[in-house]
Design an enzyme around this catalytic site. Structure first.
Site, PDB file in Angstrom:
ATOM      1  N   GLU B 275      -3.963 100.329  -9.621  1.00 37.30           N
ATOM      2  CA  GLU B 275      -3.581  99.561  -8.425  1.00 37.30           C
ATOM      3  C   GLU B 275      -4.816  99.191  -7.610  1.00 37.30           C
ATOM      4  OE1 GLU B 275      -0.755  98.310  -8.432  1.00 37.30           O
ATOM      5  OE2 GLU B 275       0.212  99.645  -9.885  1.00 37.30           O
ATOM      6  N   GLU B 304      -3.861  91.195 -13.721  1.00 38.90           N
ATOM      7  CA  GLU B 304      -3.721  92.375 -14.571  1.00 38.90           C
ATOM      8  C   GLU B 304      -5.059  92.720 -15.237  1.00 38.90           C
ATOM      9  OE1 GLU B 304      -0.936  93.918 -14.296  1.00 38.90           O
ATOM     10  OE2 GLU B 304      -1.099  95.451 -15.861  1.00 38.90           O
TER      11      GLU B 304
END
Lengths: 510, 510
Positions: B275, B304
């Site tokens: 994250e 991502e």
């Protein structure tokens, strides 16, 4: 309440009004949440830019509230033939929006723009002035704010005193004519009572608070009492901020903050109970009023009555501590080792004239308000000017409290309110006290064993009463309608005077 | 970038477009914050009503994005004679809004309404189906979603494969034609590599993770590493949720969540690093793009790539643990007493075919994605139907991973994505891995002592490189433009294949 069937125009206006109300309330609910977030959660680097985002949303709420659409809808719904047929709920919603619409529309846009810029600057100037104990730095801003407020009072209109126009923003319907005698009675009796206490010379043991109370334990204790006194933790939170407050998102989400100080266990304790009073009020509003302007409390004064009721009438009562003191002692066994519950009760009811309003005790607090009320009234009527404030302030402090601040920082510069234009706000605090004593007297008539319930740690019946008589209504009634409905009479300072005399006679053995 | 002077109509359109972009972004920023709040902070009783408030705000954003005003502005700004003269920043903003406007406008309102209701119901049905391992309960909803998606693909339009129209929503410009060979290469090499690892029969000591790691200590360690690896804690937060995520409010306020599991120290650790990769990206976007649609990452795949880069290329490297392992050991001295850093490194790189995607290791993860990609493509082209899914799923699991789920709950029912209509989303995850290996190869060319920096716990240069080459641009470039600009070539799966072979040869001594 059932709505009668109207002709299609009115019916359509009603539906449109409902949607507009819902949209405004949805946005306000979001603004409430993000305001809380920025004070409690937000990392500091994001706040400046985010303030612009919330600014956009606030502007939108303002635009919707004063939009042509709103104006047209209010015109249809307040026409004499239509208004009488509206049900009570719709009438109340219309009343709320109409008051705001008229006030906002009456101020020319450029004047309002100028005023908004001024208050933003004045707030900065006040902060600097307070930090540097430099009233002259703040003075030119304050002078302009007073000028604006005098102008606004003339624009809004009033019957007898220009200050009425400003009071009305915080306590709809209240006037100097009604407030003067209430406050005069309270002031005279408080000064007299303070004198008696000081002449009696009996001390309380409030030095017990000058010890270290571990903050983690304080937090646990605060969390322990909240649900017992009636705050629903599944419909709210408790967090920390320097300046405690209660923020409503909706009736299922009411957020309290408190401040923990290691050497002052009272600060968080009574702060939390106070904010819980505000919070429980909002948790108890009828869910039918949710997503509408009625979802919040009736007025600043009524709201404050609920926080003061819980903090003072309940939270500083002997019975409250009969129940909670053994618990508190189990959290702080060493600190309270040699302190009896009677001593503790007296200690939390210590009266001591002090310079700072927010630190004042239950009795002298109102005297701080009287000073501000009298100054505001005189400023707006033109009897005094902003430059006279330090002298007037200090003279009144001496007169009512027997002490004079050495610096303006501890005097006229202590409060933020005037810097954001909040003239007319201060009376709400004492109104809250007056309302709360009147409510106490009624609840004791209807629940004769009121204090026994507290002594047993049972708050269900008390909270149910408050919910039924006051909380559930949200903004359905005006403050005056509400207090008459709940207590059978208009606001009466007599009950607070009696309450204070009784309490301090006992605490100080007068 | 300087804007040339346009004729008054275009100049006015540009100003209006800027204001509209700002308003939409302000609202989106508020929505981001309150979404975070409802997942992380909000008491449960308020959420239902508050969802209606945010619904109102979301609807407003949608309305603004497809408004006549937006349509008119886009028409002016995308006219051939005007568009060429816009600066790059404005072009990018126009590109973003135009894509959304066209897609949204192309779907008839009643069809979209129907689809919105369906996905809300499908999500509930999926939750129930998964809980009860009851695929037939979910099937009728899934069938309808597939029907809608096939219809949408036709409406949006495509050149070769209908799935391209859906891919484009998540990775603008990507097509089956480009993706098929990339994924084929990755799939084949991964299956081969997995086979080699399994034939080698060498075990890692991942049983060391089957111990209790005190959650408070885990929290401390996560907070310890975040600022070191480059996450600015003054421009963000770290909190807890069941499903970890990163939420941007603005570049100065990026909020991460993670999940602490006492018997699985890896979960929070790699979850937080993952994250943080997303979060650092958003913290690094050029502040000039703030309050505009460009303020976020380039695409799902690029986003991502940043989380995978930090989690895998950095966070599962030998050098990372050479630096951090002594620290981790000081937090958990007992649990790691007899574990060397080499053993620990091998343990965090354990390869083990498993049924659940979100628990998969770095190698087998992509095989989970291949299964989903192939199924989605076949569903949209009509080669298979939703009813065939359990059989197809299980057969592919056996083929690629050598295991077959015993229940649909651990098979085709495990992911939420299809239930909200997110067909085309899954490829982003493997795209992220492919992008990240290509970025790794470039950064290692430009910073030859890349892994030494990591071994010394110095992330400044690495983060500065990522910021300069990727992060700062936000949505200024399309994903393809960005990867070419940063690495000198279009997306190439070769680098990931090499990276995986090299890493696992070492870890498993192939």
């Amino acid at each position: 309440m059932e709505q009668k069937v109207f002709d299609p125009t009115v019916q359509k206006a009603l539906e449109q009004f409902k949607r507009l109300d819902e949209k405004i309330t949805h946005y306000s609910s979001v603004i409430g949440l993000v305001d809380w977030d920025q004070k409690v959660m937000a990392p500091k680097k994001g706040r400046r830019v985010f303030a612009k985002a919330t600014g956009t949303l606030r502007t939108e709420v303002f635009k919707l509230s004063v939009s042509t659409e709103m104006g047209d809808l209010l015109a249809v719904l307040t026409s004499p033939e239509n208004f009488v047929s509206l049900n009570g709920v719709t009438k109340a919603k219309v009343r709320e929006y109409k008051a705001y619409y008229q006030k906002s529309k009456s101020i020319p846009a450029d004047l309002f723009q100028e005023y908004s810029i001024l208050t933003a600057q004045a707030n900065d100037a006040w902060e600097e002035a307070r930090a540097n104990n430099d009233f002259p730095h703040y003075l030119p801003y304050l002078e302009k704010i007073v000028d604006f407020k005098r102008k606004f009072a003339e624009i809004y209109g009033y019957e007898e005193h220009p200050y009425d126009a400003l009071l009305d923003e915080f306590e709809p319907g209240l006037t100097v004519k009604r407030l003067d005698p209430l406050f005069a009675k309270l002031r005279e009796s408080s000064v007299r009572l303070l004198e008696k206490i000081q002449n009696r010379g009996k001390r309380t043991h409030d030095e017990i608070f000058n010890q270290s109370f571990e903050i983690e334990k304080q937090k646990e204790f605060n969390r322990f009492i909240l649900p017992i006194i009636g705050f629903d933790m599944e419909a709210g939170r408790l967090d920390e901020t320097i300046h405690p407050f209660a923020q409503t998102v909706n009736t299922g989400d009411v957020r309290l903050t408190t401040r923990y100080i290691e050497n002052n266990v009272r600060s968080a304790l009574f702060g939390t109970i106070h904010e819980a009073g505000h919070g429980i009020y909002e948790q108890h509003v009828n869910p039918e009023f949710e997503e509408s302007v009625l979802q919040s409390g009736a007025s600043f004064g009524i709201h404050e009555s609920q926080s003061r009721f819980l903090e003072n009438m309940v939270g500083r009562s002997k019975e409250f501590w009969n129940y909670f003191y053994p618990h508190l002692k189990s959290y702080f066994p060493k600190q309270l080792e040699n302190v009896t519950v009677a001593e503790f009760y007296r200690a939390v009811n210590t009266v001591k004239p002090s310079l700072i309003r927010v630190e004042a005790d239950e009795l002298t607090y109102n005297l701080h308000i009287m000073i501000r009320y009298e100054i505001e009234k005189a400023l707006i009527s033109g009897e005094i000017e902003a430059k006279d404030l330090p002298a007037t302030w200090n003279q009144k402090m001496q007169e009512y409290l027997g002490i004079t601040p050495n610096t303006d920082r501890d005097g006229v510069l202590q409060d933020v309110h005037w810097s954001f234009g909040g003239i007319g706000y201060f009376p709400s605090y004492s109104l809250g006290n007056i309302y709360s004593a009147q409510i106490l007297r009624t609840i004791q008539k209807e629940i004769p064993d009121f204090y026994q319930h507290i002594g047993n740690g049972r708050f269900e019946l008390i909270q149910a009463w408050l919910k039924e008589k006051i909380h559930q209504y949200g903004k359905l009634y005006t403050p005056n309608e509400l207090i008459v409905k709940a207590t059978g009479e208009e606001l009466n300072a007599e009950y607070l005077v009696e309450y204070l005399e009784k309490k301090y006679s006992e605490v100080y053995g007068l």
